[in-house]
Scaffold this active site. Sequence first.
Site, PDB file in Angstrom:
ATOM      1  N   CYS A  66       1.991  -5.890   2.972  1.00  0.00           N
ATOM      2  CA  CYS A  66       2.457  -5.240   1.374  1.00  0.00           C
ATOM      3  C   CYS A  66       1.822  -3.910   1.227  1.00  0.00           C
ATOM      4  O   CYS A  66       1.303  -3.481   2.150  1.00  0.00           O
ATOM      5  CB  CYS A  66       2.236  -6.152   0.331  1.00  0.00           C
ATOM      6  SG  CYS A  66       0.400  -6.722   0.260  1.00  0.00           S
ATOM      7  N   GLY A  67       1.801  -3.471   0.213  1.00  0.00           N
ATOM      8  CA  GLY A  67       1.300  -2.250   0.091  1.00  0.00           C
ATOM      9  C   GLY A  67      -0.393  -2.189   0.615  1.00  0.00           C
ATOM     10  O   GLY A  67      -0.401  -1.094   1.627  1.00  0.00           O
ATOM     11  N   GLY A  71      -2.395  -8.740  -1.283  1.00  0.00           N
ATOM     12  CA  GLY A  71      -1.372  -9.754  -1.867  1.00  0.00           C
ATOM     13  C   GLY A  71      -0.877 -10.756  -0.651  1.00  0.00           C
ATOM     14  O   GLY A  71      -0.791 -11.872  -1.045  1.00  0.00           O
TER      15      GLY A  71
HETATM   16  C1  RB5 Z   1       3.297  -3.379  -4.831  1.00  0.00           C
HETATM   17  O1  RB5 Z   1       3.525  -2.231  -5.552  1.00  0.00           O
HETATM   18  C2  RB5 Z   1       1.987  -3.692  -4.442  1.00  0.00           C
HETATM   19  O2  RB5 Z   1       1.402  -4.215  -5.249  1.00  0.00           O
HETATM   20  C3  RB5 Z   1       2.178  -4.706  -3.344  1.00  0.00           C
HETATM   21  O3  RB5 Z   1       2.435  -4.058  -2.115  1.00  0.00           O
HETATM   22  C4  RB5 Z   1       0.924  -5.000  -2.586  1.00  0.00           C
HETATM   23  O4  RB5 Z   1      -0.045  -3.764  -2.257  1.00  0.00           O
HETATM   24  C5  RB5 Z   1      -0.252  -6.131  -3.242  1.00  0.00           C
HETATM   25  O5  RB5 Z   1      -1.163  -6.453  -2.822  1.00  0.00           O
END
Ligand code: RB5
Length: 152
Positions: A66-67, A71
């Site tokens: 993810c970013g 997450g």
């Molecule tokens: C999305 O904008 C971002 O919050 C997600 O990709 C990630 O980094 C979450 O941990």
Amino acid sequence: MRVGVATDHGGFALKEELVAHLREAGHEVTDFGAHDLNSSDDYPDYVVPLARAVAAGKVDRGIAICGSGVGASVCANKIPGVRAGLIHDHFSARQGVEDDHMNIICMGGRTVGPAVAQDLLDTFLAAGFSQAERHLRRLGKVAALENQFVGH
Ligand code: RB5
């Protein structure tokens, strides 16, 4: 090796690069998405199916992006049988498998560049669990937690 990959929008570009890299290296890749860049998609929609496939043995290892990778790692570790780690360095990419039997590597599409990500991924896939008694003992204690919370 059978490898599964999943990401939200935050790692979409990196996922595309890593899938190409894995296929070029001869791995059998299952792409759990996202299949299109959608800036409002949610990482659990892709990471959970990947994590379930790893836990069920349908793929050997997983890559969850993810970013930041945070997450993805939080989410993947909710699935019993998954041992996911958020990895930024070469040492942990190897030792996380050898000692902790990590089966999903998590990375941040906004925190690592493609060359570093490829190195982390290749290192993760080349490593094997040591089967050392002390690590089996520790992992047994971790696995016991999963049974403890089933049904709660
Ligand atoms: C999305 O904008 C971002 O919050 C997600 O990709 C990630 O980094 C979450 O941990």
